[in-house]
Structures are given as structure tokens and as C-alpha cells.
Design a protein around this motif. Structure first.
Motif, PDB file in Angstrom:
ATOM      1  N   TYR A   1      56.409  41.163  31.593  1.00 47.79           N
ATOM      2  CA  TYR A   1      55.254  40.446  31.042  1.00 47.79           C
ATOM      3  C   TYR A   1      54.678  41.093  29.788  1.00 47.79           C
ATOM      4  N   THR A   2      55.282  42.218  29.335  1.00 44.83           N
ATOM      5  CA  THR A   2      54.837  42.790  28.053  1.00 44.83           C
ATOM      6  C   THR A   2      55.910  42.580  26.993  1.00 44.83           C
ATOM      7  N   GLY A   3      56.953  43.379  26.988  1.00 46.67           N
ATOM      8  CA  GLY A   3      57.987  43.203  25.974  1.00 46.67           C
ATOM      9  C   GLY A   3      59.345  43.534  26.531  1.00 46.67           C
ATOM     10  N   ASN A   4      60.277  42.592  26.459  1.00 43.16           N
ATOM     11  CA  ASN A   4      61.586  42.803  27.058  1.00 43.16           C
ATOM     12  C   ASN A   4      62.693  42.686  26.014  1.00 43.16           C
ATOM     13  N   LEU A   5      63.926  42.850  26.454  1.00 46.36           N
ATOM     14  CA  LEU A   5      65.111  42.819  25.595  1.00 46.36           C
ATOM     15  C   LEU A   5      65.087  43.914  24.532  1.00 46.36           C
TER      16      LEU A   5
ATOM     17  N   TYR B   1      56.833  34.812  32.453  1.00 48.08           N
ATOM     18  CA  TYR B   1      56.312  34.095  33.615  1.00 48.08           C
ATOM     19  C   TYR B   1      56.708  34.796  34.914  1.00 48.08           C
ATOM     20  N   ALA B   2      57.934  35.304  34.980  1.00 47.52           N
ATOM     21  CA  ALA B   2      58.369  35.997  36.196  1.00 47.52           C
ATOM     22  C   ALA B   2      57.583  37.287  36.400  1.00 47.52           C
TER      23      ALA B   2
ATOM     24  N   VAL C   1      47.111  37.162  30.951  1.00 44.87           N
ATOM     25  CA  VAL C   1      46.730  37.256  29.543  1.00 44.87           C
ATOM     26  C   VAL C   1      47.945  37.648  28.715  1.00 44.87           C
ATOM     27  N   TRP C   2      48.672  38.645  29.186  1.00 45.69           N
ATOM     28  CA  TRP C   2      49.896  39.067  28.500  1.00 45.69           C
ATOM     29  C   TRP C   2      50.901  37.912  28.432  1.00 45.69           C
ATOM     30  N   ARG C   3      51.134  37.284  29.553  1.00 48.13           N
ATOM     31  CA  ARG C   3      52.108  36.179  29.596  1.00 48.13           C
ATOM     32  C   ARG C   3      51.796  35.115  28.563  1.00 48.13           C
ATOM     33  N   ASP C   4      50.547  34.660  28.572  1.00 48.71           N
ATOM     34  CA  ASP C   4      50.178  33.562  27.683  1.00 48.71           C
ATOM     35  C   ASP C   4      50.175  33.996  26.221  1.00 48.71           C
ATOM     36  N   ALA C   5      49.744  35.241  25.963  1.00 47.56           N
ATOM     37  CA  ALA C   5      49.671  35.720  24.586  1.00 47.56           C
ATOM     38  C   ALA C   5      51.056  35.875  23.981  1.00 47.56           C
TER      39      ALA C   5
END
Length: 839
Positions: A519-523, A622-623, A669-673
Motif C-alpha cells: 500500500y506504499t510503493g511496490n515493484l 488495494y490488497a 489514505v495511502w491506497r487512494d493517494a
């Protein structure tokens, strides 16, 4: 002085509430059933040193207190070895040199700080290679007993590396840089504090996990720490921590000879500078004979250093190494050296290259007592990074890995993130030097953990965050240990042996790092926080177009850093050939590091799942946010399913529930942002139609307002519909009213999104048909430790929920806000959610 301090520690085991102060050293009473297995408990403790500042002496006192707490038995304690030589019911603790029992066992393989623990019925032998080792063995024995393990054992254990330090970033004024657990336990008002009880308590915790050194002040050091009064204060800290074998060191300001000493220069090769540091070092050792040494941050982020005078970084490190060498000290020299004014328009510019560029040509030029301290990744404690390639470039130089226990980029202890699995990905990474197995941990001479404990009784501002400190010490001792098993040992010691508690905490904590990454930063995008402000909430736009170099290179069509040799910054080529080849091609780069190494279209498909990059970003956020919601229900079920048997006191249970509930809201908040930002940037829709779609929300600015006015929020994606409302200037009170004529009668969860900013304690009330639903205060800054914002943004956005509210179609929902100071009772939205729906 120390006896009285230790007496307080022993007393606290029995009478202090479960507020977290004792961490994993609670020594909670075992059940009657388990106590039955302790029938062969020894009858006396023999500690082979009666000097009260000795770690062996402290081992005896710790064994006595621990066994009393766990088993309810008070064992006699003596220091007379001869009186116990014929006893078959004794705990013998001491050094190899002090006991002829050593000849009964081959202990020649023990290294410094190592110990031999032998339990044979009622005969327990704990012998250390040195006094610290004896204390570590005592803690190991107590850990087993406290977990209900009474089995006979014969263990020889030595640490993986001689340097196992923690770094505190405390300032002389009592503040702590990146500290989320309250003010400093060491400093205040420009000096060392008088009451060092907490310093002794902290040393006890550190010793129990094998930590043998501490740097007590910020790497961005204040030169006045070297004033005579402050050096006297450092000696008092050393006195408080010495009985636990924790040696004190300090960080230095490289320019001190000039700013404090009045010299015209701080050139590391200038004789007057050398003499100044030699004299200051001697003064420290006169006060602290076992002073550990220095930690140096130089020529990074505006700090002075040897490069100022065109000297090498090795010249700077060796200046201090020569000063401490006659006294047996060491120098930890940070490799965190980089230019923070990079040109973002330069495709080849890359902060990740800096450590290798600055240090690789210096291999072999450092003195023997210098250890180059390298952050685990090339950037800065991100949620996902590859290991620093510098570990592969210094075969003739001692190196230590720097890990951050303080969660600067990982939710700042307001989000649960168990970090040990992340650290294991680095420690177990095979760099393939000379095409041979070369795990990172096999290359290390030391470990440094940035901890930043404070005066909060929970130490780190969160009960659950202490698992990271525990795991750091255990991995520094033995990096092959399993992170889940460490978590479970910590859980049993900190909370309960109850299987339900153990399974619950294991499931939540082991899912926490993957969830936070999602939910913050992936890949490999890094943690998409606001790097220009508090490093806490979401702000992906802040990553790019500045000189800090934590870039994502995101535009309307593509995303990711090109770090290839063929077309990018060349960073991939800093690894040994086999690893470099893997990272050079997107087809062989692991998906979780794809955007770290490659700039690709949003439509690029991942080889692991076949999803496009943009769809993965949506799905992962979302997950991850959903997992954070599950944490709350999973934790709550502990109380619901086993109300009288969880063995977790109400104070800690409720505190953890509060933090998990906050985390669940902030994860949304993180997800939506993040999802909203990349949706707006790429214009590519979410296959599942979720992003930007909130059918159950009522935007605050669309409600009937009295005393409230709309205000734009920046970053726009951190507010629902980019807009919030605040109490107007000149007003104190605002009302926002909505008629629920679009809601069918039924039972709903009512959610209110708002912003809790620093600078006030606004009061709120929510009502249905003027009947009170909830009253609350915007006081999260009093209840959570993360860096707070004065703005309406991703740091301050949060929400409250009222569950199970009976609503009839046409009911009137009203929210009242009363401003306080700079907090103008900001509101974002109201959501009327069908049960089980997460907005």
C-alpha cells in the motif's frame, strides 16, 4: 549509584504496570503446569565476580530476579566458587578464566563475547569467553526458562561479528532526529541528563540481545558534546551501561577543531588538527577507559568532511583511527556520502551510484581499526531495495551493515511493520564474488542499528515495534536465524505463551512488511512518501524533480529508473558480473525490483503474473490496504474468542488495537493517494473500476455548511475529491449537514474522514437526527509518535469509524467541528458503509 538503579529494575518486574518498559524481559510467572517441569531447579547461583559493576555480577543478579519472576523461587546468590565445587544443584556463571570447570568441556572455539551454556538437570554452567559472554549466556538461559523450556542443553555460541552496535540519533537539546518514542533518555537542555535510570534499563535490554556498543548522539553531531562538562556526562552514561557490557561511543562533527577548538582549519592532514583530535580523544579515555570509539558522518547532506580540503575519505577516517588506536578504540565511518543536489534532468545521474563511486578506489587504504558502515541499500532505508553493491567492492576493508530499526520510511512506528524479513532479503543475498557463494552477511565485520529509543515507556512509541529491536540483536549475533522464529520467541517473552496469542501476532506481523510495501510503493518504486517533508504520508510527486535523487522518473506513459549499463545510469554494473547480468535485463530482474532497475511503459507486463505494471500498482495498493483492515479484526478476535485467557493485559491490548485501527485508516489514505496519482498521471483505468470510485462517500464540501468553507488539499490525491472543509477564519464552530435520502434503511458503519494536524486539538461531534453518534478530539499527536504535519496532506489525513449504526432513509447526519489554534477542525468526507464494506 548502580545498585540503586538495579534495585529499581528488579522492583519494576513485580509492581510496574504492563506499559512496555520491561520489553521482552518481563519474566512473567509461568503457569502451574509448566512450573511442574522445574522440579530440578538449582538451589544456588554462583557468580564468579563480586564487583558490582561487573557483567558477571549482573548476570548473577539477573538470574536471581528472572527465576524469581518466572518460577516464584528465590535462589541464593554467592560469589564463592570454592563453596560450590561439590554441589550438584548450582547455576555457575562466570568467565572461562575464572572457573576450572572449563576444562571439562572443549570451549576453545568460543570467540570474544561467546558463551557455553550447559544444562544438566539441576546443574547449570554458564561460562563466557569474557564477562560479556557470561552475561549473554545468562540471558540465553533465562530466555529458555521464561518460554517454558526446561530441557537439558549443551550449547556453545559465538557472535557472527565483533561489532554489534546501536546508533541513537539524539540531540543535545533532548530532541531525536527520526525519533518516534519521545524525548532523549540521554540528553536535554544541551547536556547529559542527571537521571540515567532509563539508560541503565536500556543497557539491560541491549545486553539481553547481545548488543555490545552504543553511539548515544546524532550522526549530525553537535561539536559542544566535546565540552568538558558534556564529556563528564558521557562518563556517567558509560558508568550506567558498563555493568551490562555496553560500551559507549559518540558521533563527531568533522569541523569541531574549527567550530569548537578555534583552529583556522579542520583539514584532516593538518598537524594542529591531528593534535587537537588526539588530545580530545585522550580526554575522553581518561574519563571512560572502555570508550568504544567514534562514528563519523562526513561530506554528506551538507556535513563537513575531508573532501572539503581535497583529502580522501580514508584520510578523514584514519585521522580518528590513529587517535583511538592506542586506547583500543575503533572508528565507524559511514559510507552514506552523496550529492543531494543532483540534476533531475540528467538521465545518467543516480544517487544510488554514490557509495561505490566514493569508496571503491579506497579499498585497503583504511587503517585496521576503521570499519566502513554501509546502509543496507543504495538509497535510504526504503521498503524495498537491492543490497548495496559496495559490500562487493571492499574485500580488504572491514565493513558493517547499517539497518534502521526506527521506521523512518516504514510508518514511523504508527504502522506495524516487522522489518526482520526485509533485512533477511539483504543479509541472505548472494553477491557472487568471483562467481562463488558470497552472502552479504558472510562479508561483514559488524552491525549497526539505528534505534532512536525515547522516554516513552514503550521505548519506540509502539509495543509491536520492539520486535524489530529484538530481531536486530538476534540477527547481529547469528544472521542465519529465521525471522519468524525470532518473532515467536519475542512474542512469548513479551506477551504470552498462549498459542492463540502466538498465532495471532505471528500472522499479523509476518504479513505486515508485504502489506506495507503493497500500500506504499511496490515493484521497486521505493516508499512513495513525502521525501521533502516528514517522510511519513504519501506524496509520490515529491520523489521527482528535485536534487535528492530518490527518483521514480514517472511521466504520463512510463515509470521507473533506468539503471542499466546499456542505456541508463550504469548502477546495475556496480554488482559482480553474475548479479549485474541478472539486473541488466528486465526479463531476469525480479518483479519486486523491476522499477528500481528499469524504466518501462505502464503497459509493460510482469513476467511473474502477466499483469501490466499499472494494474499491479492498483491491485497491490488495494490488497495491502485490505490486509491492514484484517489486522484489526484479527487482533480484536483475541479478545472476542478468549477474553479471559489471552494473557495480554488490557492496557497493552487496547494500545495495540488503537494503533492497528489507525493504521487501517491510514492505509486507505495511502491506497487512494497512490492509486489516484498514477491513475491521473497515466489516464489508464483500473480494470476493476475501483480507483477514484467511492459510491458510499459524501464529500464534505457538498454538504450544507455553516461556519465551514472549502479548501483545496495538496497533494490533491490525499483528499477525497481533492477538497476538504475547514472552519472559516474568524469563526470557532462549523457544521456540515447531509440528508441521507440516498441510503436505504438498515445498519451501517459510519466513517468520517478528517485531518489531524499539529498545532491544535480540535473537537468534533457526529450526530444522527441530533442524537450523538461520536465525540472525538484531533489529538493524535498526543497518542502517536510519527512526525506530524501542520498541513492538510497525506501525513495528517485519517478517519474515525462508528460501527453498527441503525440508519433510516432521510435521516440527517451532522458533523460539528470546533477549531483550536491552528487546527481548524478539517473534514474530508463522510461514508455510510454497508456492513463488511471497506470504502
Amino acid at each position: 549509584m548502580f545498585l540503586s538503579t538495579w534495585g529499581l529494575l528488579v522492583l519494576s518486574l513485580g509492581v510496574v504496570a504492563e506499559n512496555g518498559l520491561n520489553g521482552w524481559l518481563r519474566y512473567a510467572p509461568l503457569s502451574d503446569e509448566l512450573r511442574q517441569h522445574a522440579s530440578s531447579l538449582p538451589s544456588v547461583i554462583v557468580a564468579l565476580n563480586e564487583t558490582e559493576t561487573s557483567p558477571v555480577y549482573m548476570a548473577g543478579k539477573e538470574l536471581q530476579a528472572g527465576l524469581k519472576g518466572v518460577l516464584g523461587h528465590t535462589l541464593g546468590l554467592t560469589h564463592d566458587f570454592s563453596a560450590s565445587t561439590n554441589s550438584t544443584s548450582v547455576i555457575l556463571v562466570g568467565t572461562l578464566a575464572a572457573s576450572n570447570a572449563a576444562v571439562k568441556h572443549n570451549v576453545s572455539s568460543l570467540s570474544a563475547d561467546g558463551f557455553w551454556l550447559n544444562v544438566n538437570g539441576s546443574q547449570v554452567t554458564i561460562l563466557g569467553q569474557n564477562e560479556r559472554g557470561a552475561l549473554y549466556g545468562a540471558f540465553e538461559y533465562l530466555s529458555r526458562i521464561a518460554q517454558g523450556d526446561f530441557a537439558d542443553v549443551d550449547v556453545m555460541s559465538s557472535p557472527s561479528a565483533p561489532i554489534r552496535w546501536v546508533n541513537e540519533w539524539d540531540n543535545l537539546d533532548g530532541t531525536i532526529e527520526r525519533g518516534y518514542g519521545g524525548p532523549s533518555i540521554f540528553f536535554g537542555n544541551g547536556a547529559v541528563v542527571q537521571d540515567l535510570t532509563r539508560a541503565a534499563q536500556y543497557a539491560r535490554l541491549l545486553a539481553s540481545i547481545g548488543i555490545n556498543g552504543i553511539v548515544v548522539n546524532n550522526v549530525n553531531a553537535n561539536a559542544t558534546l566535546l565540552n568538558p562538562d558534556n564529556m563528564d556526562g558521557l562518563a556517567r552514561i558509560a558508568d550506567a551501561m558498563r555493568p551490562y557490557g555496553v560500551q559507549v561511543g559518540i558521533s563527531l562533527n568533522f569541523a569541531s577543531p574549527q567550530t569548537l577548538g578555534g583552529l583556522a582549519t579542520f583539514d584532516s592532514l593538518e598537524p594542529s588538527v591531528i593534535s587537537w583530535w588526539t588530545d580530545k580523544t585522550a580526554q575522553l579515555y581518561r574519563r571512560i577507559p572502555d570508550f568504544a570509539g567514534y562514528l563519523v558522518k562526513a561530506n554528506s547532506e551538507g556535513q563537513p568532511g575531508p573532501l572539503t580540503y581535497n583529502r580522501t575519505l580514508a584520510d578523514g577516517a584514519n585521522l580518528f583511527a590513529r587517535a583511538v588506536l592506542p586506547h583500543g578504540g575503533i572508528v565507524m565511518f559511514r559510507a552514506f556520502v552523496y550529492n543531494n543536489h543532483l540534476d533531475p534532468a540528467d538521465w545518467k545521474a543516480d544517487r544510488a551510484n554514490a557509495a561505490v563511486d566514493f569508496f571503491r578506489h579506497l579499498d585497503g587504504s583504511f587503517l585496521e581499526n576503521v570499519i566502513v558502515q554501509i546502509k543496507y541499500g543504495p538509497i535510504d532505508f526504503q521498503v524495498r531495495e537491492p543490497p548495496s553493491p559496495l559490500f562487493a567492492h571492499l574485500p580488504h576493508t572491514k565493513t558493517a551493515i547499517e539497518l534502521q530499526i526506527s521506521q523512518e520510511y516504514l510508518g514511523q512506528q504508527s504502522h506495524l511493520v516487522y522489518i526482520a524479513p526485509l533485512w533477511k532479503t539483504i543479509l541472505d543475498f548472494d553477491l557472487r564474488l568471483d562467481s562463488k557463494p558470497s552472502l552479504v552477511h558472510s562479508l561483514l565485520s559488524g552491525y549497526a542499528g539505528v534505534v532512536n529509543v525515547g522516554t516513552d515507556p514503550r521505548w519506540l512509541g509502539s509495543h509491536m515495534a520492539m520486535a524489530n529491536l529484538y530481531a536486530f540483536g538476534q540477527l547481529a549475533w547469528d544472521p542465519a536465524r529465521d525471522s519468524q522464529l525470532l518473532l515467536q520467541a519475542w512474542t512469548r517473552l513479551t506477551f504470552s505463551l498462549d498459542p492463540t496469542v502466538l498465532n495471532t501476532i505471528t500472522s499479523i506481523a509476518m504479513a505486515s512488511w508485504p502489506a506495507y510495501e503493497n500500500y506504499t510503493g511496490n515493484l521497486g518504486l521505493q516508499t512513495l512518501t513525502d521525501i521533502l517533508y516528514t517522510h511519513y504520508g504519501p506524496n509520490p510527486a515529491s520523489q521527482d524533480n528535485n536534487g535528492w535523487g530518490q527518483w521514480t522518473r514517472a511521466d504520463s506513459t512510463s515509470i521507473g529508473m533506468d539503471r542499466t549499463v546499456s542505456n541508463g545510469t550504469g548502477f546495475a554494473g556496480q554488482y559482480p558480473p553474475e548479479v549485474a547480468a541478472q539486473f541488466e535485463a528486465s526479463s531476469t530482474t525480479p518483479d519486486d525490483l523491476l522499477l528500481w532497475f528499469h524504466h518501462v511503459p505502464y503497459t509493460h507486463k510482469l513476467h511473474g503474473t502477466g499483469k501490466t505494471v499499472i494494474q499491479h500498482i492498483y491491485d497491490a495498493h488495494y490488497a495491502g490496504a485490505q490486509t491492514a483492515q484484517d489486522f484489526v479484526s484479527t487482533w480484536s478476535a483475541l479478545r472476542d474468542s478468549n477474553a479471559s485467557g489471552t494473557n495480554i493485559d488490557a492496557e497493552r491490548f487496547d494500545d495495540i488495537l488503537f494503533q492497528l485501527t489507525y493504521q487501517a485508516g491510514h492505509a486507505l489514505v495511502w491506497r487512494d493517494a497512490i492509486a489516484g496519482f498514477y491513475h491521473n498521471l497515466s489516464k489508464i483505468p483500473d480494470e476493476h473500476g475501483r480507483v477514484g470510485h467511492h459510491p458510499h462517500r459524501i464529500e464534505a464540501e457538498t454538504m450544507s455548511l455553516t461556519g465551514y468553507v472549502p479548501i483545496s488539499v495538496s497533494p490533491a490525491s490525499t483528499a477525497s475529491n481533492s477538497t476538504a472543509i475547514i472552519v472559516a477564519d474568524g469563526a470557532i464552530r462549523g457544521e456540515a449537514v447531509a440528508v441521507l435520502d440516498g441510503v436505504e434503511s438498515g445498519v451501517y458503519d459510519i466513517v468520517i474522514g478528517y485531518f489531524d494536524v499539529a498545532g491544535g486539538r480540535a473537537h468534533y461531534g457526529a450526530f444522527i437526527n441530533d442524537e450523538p453518534l461520536l465525540e472525538w478530539i484531533g489529538d493524535l499527536e498526543d497518542r502517536l509518535g510519527h512526525a506530524f504535519s501542520t498541513k492538510l496532506d497525506g501525513h495528517s489525513a485519517t478517519r474515525v469509524t462508528v460501527k453498527g449504526v441503525e440508519v433510516k432513509k432521510g435521516d440527517v447526519l451532522k458533523v460539528i467541528g470546533i477549531a483550536d489554534g491552528g487546527e481548524r477542525a478539517p473534514l474530508d468526507y463522510v461514508a455510510v458503509l454497508p456492513l463488511g464494506v471497506v470504502d
